[in-house]
Design a protein around this motif. Structure first.
Motif, PDB file in Angstrom:
ATOM      1  N   VAL A  31       0.069 -26.483  15.163  1.00  0.00           N
ATOM      2  CA  VAL A  31       0.478 -26.711  13.779  1.00  0.00           C
ATOM      3  C   VAL A  31       0.455 -25.403  12.997  1.00  0.00           C
ATOM      4  N   LYS A  32      -0.635 -24.643  13.140  1.00  0.00           N
ATOM      5  CA  LYS A  32      -0.779 -23.416  12.353  1.00  0.00           C
ATOM      6  C   LYS A  32      -1.710 -22.453  13.084  1.00  0.00           C
ATOM      7  N   VAL A  33      -1.395 -21.154  12.989  1.00  0.00           N
ATOM      8  CA  VAL A  33      -2.239 -20.113  13.566  1.00  0.00           C
ATOM      9  C   VAL A  33      -2.507 -19.065  12.489  1.00  0.00           C
ATOM     10  N   THR A  34      -3.778 -18.750  12.282  1.00  0.00           N
ATOM     11  CA  THR A  34      -4.161 -17.650  11.401  1.00  0.00           C
ATOM     12  C   THR A  34      -5.081 -16.727  12.198  1.00  0.00           C
ATOM     13  N   HIS A  35      -5.313 -15.548  11.659  1.00  0.00           N
ATOM     14  CA  HIS A  35      -6.193 -14.604  12.339  1.00  0.00           C
ATOM     15  C   HIS A  35      -6.964 -13.773  11.322  1.00  0.00           C
ATOM     16  N   ASP A  36      -8.108 -13.280  11.774  1.00  0.00           N
ATOM     17  CA  ASP A  36      -8.934 -12.355  11.005  1.00  0.00           C
ATOM     18  C   ASP A  36      -9.315 -11.217  11.934  1.00  0.00           C
ATOM     19  N   VAL A  37      -9.426 -10.023  11.373  1.00  0.00           N
ATOM     20  CA  VAL A  37      -9.827  -8.861  12.157  1.00  0.00           C
ATOM     21  C   VAL A  37     -11.129  -8.320  11.585  1.00  0.00           C
ATOM     22  N   ARG A  38     -12.052  -7.990  12.473  1.00  0.00           N
ATOM     23  CA  ARG A  38     -13.331  -7.415  12.055  1.00  0.00           C
ATOM     24  C   ARG A  38     -13.604  -6.194  12.927  1.00  0.00           C
ATOM     25  N   LEU A  39     -13.917  -5.077  12.299  1.00  0.00           N
ATOM     26  CA  LEU A  39     -14.329  -3.892  13.044  1.00  0.00           C
ATOM     27  C   LEU A  39     -15.847  -3.891  13.101  1.00  0.00           C
ATOM     28  N   ASN A  40     -16.385  -3.739  14.295  1.00  0.00           N
ATOM     29  CA  ASN A  40     -17.828  -3.714  14.480  1.00  0.00           C
ATOM     30  C   ASN A  40     -18.391  -2.304  14.464  1.00  0.00           C
ATOM     31  N   ASP A  41     -17.594  -1.344  14.937  1.00  0.00           N
ATOM     32  CA  ASP A  41     -18.106   0.016  15.018  1.00  0.00           C
ATOM     33  C   ASP A  41     -16.956   1.005  15.036  1.00  0.00           C
ATOM     34  N   VAL A  42     -17.158   2.119  14.352  1.00  0.00           N
ATOM     35  CA  VAL A  42     -16.252   3.261  14.407  1.00  0.00           C
ATOM     36  C   VAL A  42     -17.135   4.471  14.628  1.00  0.00           C
ATOM     37  N   GLU A  43     -16.849   5.211  15.697  1.00  0.00           N
ATOM     38  CA  GLU A  43     -17.690   6.359  16.024  1.00  0.00           C
ATOM     39  C   GLU A  43     -16.821   7.578  16.299  1.00  0.00           C
ATOM     40  N   VAL A  44     -17.199   8.693  15.700  1.00  0.00           N
ATOM     41  CA  VAL A  44     -16.536   9.961  15.964  1.00  0.00           C
ATOM     42  C   VAL A  44     -17.320  10.660  17.064  1.00  0.00           C
ATOM     43  N   ILE A  45     -16.617  11.022  18.135  1.00  0.00           N
ATOM     44  CA  ILE A  45     -17.254  11.710  19.259  1.00  0.00           C
ATOM     45  C   ILE A  45     -16.694  13.128  19.331  1.00  0.00           C
ATOM     46  N   THR A  46     -17.561  14.091  19.238  1.00  0.00           N
ATOM     47  CA  THR A  46     -17.154  15.486  19.376  1.00  0.00           C
ATOM     48  C   THR A  46     -17.081  15.821  20.862  1.00  0.00           C
ATOM     49  N   VAL A  47     -15.936  16.362  21.258  1.00  0.00           N
ATOM     50  CA  VAL A  47     -15.714  16.731  22.659  1.00  0.00           C
ATOM     51  C   VAL A  47     -16.163  18.176  22.851  1.00  0.00           C
ATOM     52  N   THR A  48     -17.068  18.385  23.792  1.00  0.00           N
ATOM     53  CA  THR A  48     -17.535  19.733  24.120  1.00  0.00           C
ATOM     54  C   THR A  48     -17.193  20.019  25.580  1.00  0.00           C
ATOM     55  N   LEU A  49     -16.477  21.099  25.801  1.00  0.00           N
ATOM     56  CA  LEU A  49     -16.091  21.510  27.156  1.00  0.00           C
ATOM     57  C   LEU A  49     -17.266  22.192  27.853  1.00  0.00           C
ATOM     58  N   PRO A  50     -17.216  22.310  29.204  1.00  0.00           N
ATOM     59  CA  PRO A  50     -18.322  22.942  29.945  1.00  0.00           C
ATOM     60  C   PRO A  50     -18.657  24.361  29.466  1.00  0.00           C
ATOM     61  N   ASP A  51     -17.660  25.078  28.939  1.00  0.00           N
ATOM     62  CA  ASP A  51     -17.935  26.448  28.473  1.00  0.00           C
ATOM     63  C   ASP A  51     -18.496  26.485  27.055  1.00  0.00           C
ATOM     64  N   GLY A  52     -18.702  25.289  26.456  1.00  0.00           N
ATOM     65  CA  GLY A  52     -19.295  25.216  25.121  1.00  0.00           C
ATOM     66  C   GLY A  52     -18.303  25.144  23.979  1.00  0.00           C
ATOM     67  N   THR A  53     -17.015  25.343  24.263  1.00  0.00           N
ATOM     68  CA  THR A  53     -16.026  25.247  23.183  1.00  0.00           C
ATOM     69  C   THR A  53     -15.800  23.793  22.811  1.00  0.00           C
ATOM     70  N   ILE A  54     -15.420  23.591  21.543  1.00  0.00           N
ATOM     71  CA  ILE A  54     -15.172  22.245  21.023  1.00  0.00           C
ATOM     72  C   ILE A  54     -13.688  22.137  20.666  1.00  0.00           C
ATOM     73  N   PRO A  55     -12.886  21.448  21.513  1.00  0.00           N
ATOM     74  CA  PRO A  55     -11.458  21.332  21.231  1.00  0.00           C
ATOM     75  C   PRO A  55     -11.128  20.321  20.135  1.00  0.00           C
ATOM     76  N   GLY A  56     -12.057  19.405  19.837  1.00  0.00           N
ATOM     77  CA  GLY A  56     -11.765  18.412  18.799  1.00  0.00           C
ATOM     78  C   GLY A  56     -12.631  17.177  18.909  1.00  0.00           C
ATOM     79  N   ASN A  57     -12.164  16.124  18.258  1.00  0.00           N
ATOM     80  CA  ASN A  57     -12.898  14.854  18.203  1.00  0.00           C
ATOM     81  C   ASN A  57     -12.053  13.703  18.712  1.00  0.00           C
TER      82      ASN A  57
END
Length: 164
Positions: free
Chosen positions: A53-79
């Motif tokens: 008959v009817k379909v509705t939806h809701d969206v919920r975000l549980n977590d947002v995390e920023v991860i910093t990427v570190t290369l083996p040589d110690g440089t950080i190319p981004g997130n």
């Protein structure tokens, strides 16, 4: 909407969720698209379905995390931005029984997403927004009846970042 100031530990969460799709004035700086699919089965304690008959939806975000990427040589190319949440489908259906024709069932469908650049690389620090909002856009939601107790679902979600 999830507001994520970079100064919060692990990207932190501050806010609720509002389903929102990009427009001419709110551009998706970085995004990913995911598909949530599979079958939904009406629980045994509910009567079988004649039709939806009817379909509705809701969206919920549980977590947002920023991860910093570190290369083996110690440089950080981004997130990278990791997002997890739940889309809840609320389905009202006409039952295939002579009494109490209208019934309701809901399903909580978890999802996870990883937001990178278009080329799949970490977002460069120079381009990474100081403050941003994570939005979820339901681009497509289709249910197909397989039988009186089973539905097939196809949901396309666009998870995107808007700088604020």
């Amino acid at each position: 909407m999830i507001i994520c100031p970079n100064g919060l530990p692990n990207g932190g969460i501050n806010g609720g969720v509002v389903e929102y799709c990009p427009t001419d004035t709110s551009v998706a700086a970085f995004f990913t698209e995911i598909i949530v699919n599979g079958n939904l089965v009406i629980p045994p304690h509910k009567p079988p379905k004649e039709r939806i008959v009817k379909v509705t939806h809701d969206v919920r975000l549980n977590d947002v995390e920023v991860i910093t990427v570190t290369l083996p040589d110690g440089t950080i190319p981004g997130n990278k931005i990791v997002v997890s949440g739940v889309i809840t489908l609320n389905i009202q259906y006409a039952a295939d029984v002579p009494t109490q024709k209208v019934h309701f069932v809901h399903y909580d469908l978890p999802f996870n997403a990883l937001i990178l650049t278009d080329c799949g690389e970490p977002i460069p620090l120079a381009d990474f927004p100081d403050d941003f909002v994570v939005h979820v856009c339901v681009e497509k939601l289709r249910l197909t009846q397989i039988d009186s107790r089973t539905l097939s679902k196809e949901i396309v979600l666009m998870i995107w970042v808007e700088e604020i």
